[in-house]
Scaffold this motif. Structure first.
Motif, PDB file in Angstrom:
ATOM      1  N   GLU A   1       0.821  -1.204   0.000  1.00 20.80           N
ATOM      2  CA  GLU A   1       0.000   0.000   0.000  1.00 20.80           C
ATOM      3  C   GLU A   1       0.859   1.259   0.000  1.00 20.80           C
ATOM      4  O   GLU A   1       0.597   2.210  -0.745  1.00 20.80           O
ATOM      5  CB  GLU A   1      -0.924  -0.010   1.216  1.00 20.80           C
ATOM      6  N   ALA A   2       1.887   1.283   0.825  1.00 26.23           N
ATOM      7  CA  ALA A   2       2.772   2.446   0.895  1.00 26.23           C
ATOM      8  C   ALA A   2       3.483   2.671  -0.429  1.00 26.23           C
ATOM      9  O   ALA A   2       3.599   3.815  -0.909  1.00 26.23           O
ATOM     10  CB  ALA A   2       3.796   2.257   2.018  1.00 26.23           C
TER      11      ALA A   2
ATOM     12  N   CYS B   1       0.778   3.836  -3.185  1.00 24.87           N
ATOM     13  CA  CYS B   1       0.107   5.130  -3.013  1.00 24.87           C
ATOM     14  C   CYS B   1       1.053   6.281  -2.736  1.00 24.87           C
ATOM     15  O   CYS B   1       0.664   7.450  -2.847  1.00 24.87           O
ATOM     16  CB  CYS B   1      -0.935   5.022  -1.885  1.00 24.87           C
ATOM     17  N   ARG B   2       2.272   5.984  -2.301  1.00 24.58           N
ATOM     18  CA  ARG B   2       3.293   6.991  -2.049  1.00 24.58           C
ATOM     19  C   ARG B   2       2.752   8.171  -1.252  1.00 24.58           C
ATOM     20  O   ARG B   2       2.333   8.004  -0.117  1.00 24.58           O
ATOM     21  CB  ARG B   2       3.942   7.428  -3.385  1.00 24.58           C
TER      22      ARG B   2
ATOM     23  N   TRP C   1      -0.527   7.734   0.611  1.00 23.84           N
ATOM     24  CA  TRP C   1      -0.652   6.709   1.650  1.00 23.84           C
ATOM     25  C   TRP C   1      -1.153   7.334   2.953  1.00 23.84           C
ATOM     26  O   TRP C   1      -0.572   8.309   3.444  1.00 23.84           O
ATOM     27  CB  TRP C   1       0.710   6.055   1.867  1.00 23.84           C
TER      28      TRP C   1
ATOM     29  N   SER D   1      -7.064   2.139   6.277  1.00 19.31           N
ATOM     30  CA  SER D   1      -5.973   2.767   5.542  1.00 19.31           C
ATOM     31  C   SER D   1      -6.030   2.409   4.060  1.00 19.31           C
ATOM     32  O   SER D   1      -5.783   3.258   3.192  1.00 19.31           O
ATOM     33  CB  SER D   1      -4.624   2.337   6.131  1.00 19.31           C
TER      34      SER D   1
ATOM     35  N   SER E   1      -6.362   5.397   1.543  1.00 18.27           N
ATOM     36  CA  SER E   1      -5.181   5.586   0.690  1.00 18.27           C
ATOM     37  C   SER E   1      -5.556   5.588  -0.785  1.00 18.27           C
ATOM     38  O   SER E   1      -5.079   6.423  -1.574  1.00 18.27           O
ATOM     39  CB  SER E   1      -4.147   4.489   0.959  1.00 18.27           C
TER      40      SER E   1
ATOM     41  N   ARG F   1      -5.392   8.352  -3.627  1.00 20.95           N
ATOM     42  CA  ARG F   1      -4.693   8.068  -4.888  1.00 20.95           C
ATOM     43  C   ARG F   1      -5.558   8.441  -6.093  1.00 20.95           C
ATOM     44  O   ARG F   1      -5.027   8.790  -7.154  1.00 20.95           O
ATOM     45  CB  ARG F   1      -4.328   6.581  -4.947  1.00 20.95           C
TER      46      ARG F   1
ATOM     47  N   GLY G   1      -0.037  -2.947   5.741  1.00 19.13           N
ATOM     48  CA  GLY G   1       0.098  -1.516   5.990  1.00 19.13           C
ATOM     49  C   GLY G   1       0.756  -1.184   7.307  1.00 19.13           C
ATOM     50  O   GLY G   1       1.176  -0.048   7.528  1.00 19.13           O
TER      51      GLY G   1
END
Length: 330
Positions: A193-194, A197-198, A201, A243, A247, A251, A309
């Motif tokens: 996820e991180a 989505c950068r 996130w 999250s 997220s 995005r 996450g």
């Protein structure tokens, strides 16, 4: 052990990010000096980035009742996990950054002698005034707690708020009994996820989150501080499920964390309503439904693949004979 100053010459920029509350711009960078991924620049006055409603109000809820009941059930489960994983009978537990005190209350209900810490009176108000818990105000190192006093120290989503988490880990080790247990959780900067989505996130949360951990970063930090990891979990439902939804809404280009703000109760809201078109909220609510349907299986799969996450770990204090004077394990 000295805190790393993260000099500009040692920083490798990864991507830009923005605070969804103030709109201030930051960058996510890797510090070659200490190896941590950090938020830069790091504010001198972090209190300015915590609006009045951030902690909610004593006696009031931050989220809908069903969400807080699920939280309470999960905290009780985690206390049993601590006890089962390390064979610790009820003793003394310190929850650093205890917030509203829900985790401490779960320990207390299992017969533990509990104590918490927070950085401000506002953050500690609910735990003190509503739950009646003992909460000290100030940074852990400045509280003068005795060495070898606690059976368990918990750092539940605390390390990411610090410019150099190594200092807190060293102090946590000092106040733990021989063989004592450290229980902590952090967002997983290395998860799917991180990475997908950068800047969108949900758990990036600049600038309140100053340090961003992968599993490898956290494991190395624990070992350097004189801890041996005992058990890991890559899935924290109350964090990972929501999250994922928020997220991916971020995005999609919708207003950052709008659903999160919508779910916060009354005075706990942190985004002003003015300036947000109604279609943004409508689109957020419509998209949240299908995202919620797919979130549970996907977040569970990510957790099983160690790509979730969040990261949760139980670690034991190593004997002093295995740690050098600088605080590094042999």
């Amino acid at each position: 052990m000295r805190a790393c100053p993260h000099p500009t010459s040692q920083l490798e920029t990864l991507f830009p990010a923005r605070d969804y509350i103030t709109g201030h711009r930051f960058e996510i960078a890797r510090c070659r000096g200490c190896g941590f991924t950090i938020t830069t620049p790091q504010p001198g006055d972090l209190a300015a980035y915590y609006p009045a409603g951030y902690y909610g109000t004593p006696g009031g809820r931050r989220f809908p009742a069903i969400v807080e009941r699920v939280q309470q059930w999960l905290y009780a489960h985690r206390v049993r996990w601590v006890e089962a994983a390390v064979g610790v009978k009820p003793g003394r537990v310190l929850d650093v950054g205890c917030g509203r005190g829900l985790l401490l209350r779960a320990f207390q209900r299992r017969g533990w002698e509990v104590q918490g810490t927070e950085l401000s009176e506002a953050a500690a108000a609910y735990a003190r005034e509503v739950l009646g818990l003992k909460v000290s105000i100030g940074e852990l190192a400045g509280l003068g707690l005795p060495a070898g006093h606690f059976d368990v120290v918990t750092l539940w989503h605390v390390l990411e708020h610090l410019p150099d988490p190594r200092l807190l880990l060293a102090e946590a080790r000092r106040i733990l009994k021989p063989g004592g247990v450290l229980f902590l959780g952090v967002p997983n900067f290395g998860g799917w996820e991180a990475r997908g989505c950068r800047a969108g996130w949900f758990h990036l949360d600049v600038p309140r989150h100053l340090t961003h951990f992968t599993r490898e970063d956290l494991k190395q930090s624990l070992e350097a501080a004189g801890f041996q990891d005992r058990a890991w979990s890559g899935f924290a439902p109350e964090y990972d499920y929501f999250s994922f939804v928020q997220s991916w809404l971020n995005r999609c280009g919708l207003r950052h964390n709008l659903l999160y703000n919508f779910l916060r109760r009354g005075a706990a809201k942190v985004i002003a309503g003015e300036g947000t078109p109604r279609w943004q909220l409508l689109a957020t609510l419509l998209l949240a439904a299908p995202l919620g349907v797919v979130a549970m299986p996907l977040t569970l799969l990510a957790g099983l693949a160690k790509q979730g996450g969040t990261l949760t770990v139980l670690a034991c204090k190593l004997p002093d004979s295995t740690v050098d004077r600088a605080g590094n394990a042999f």
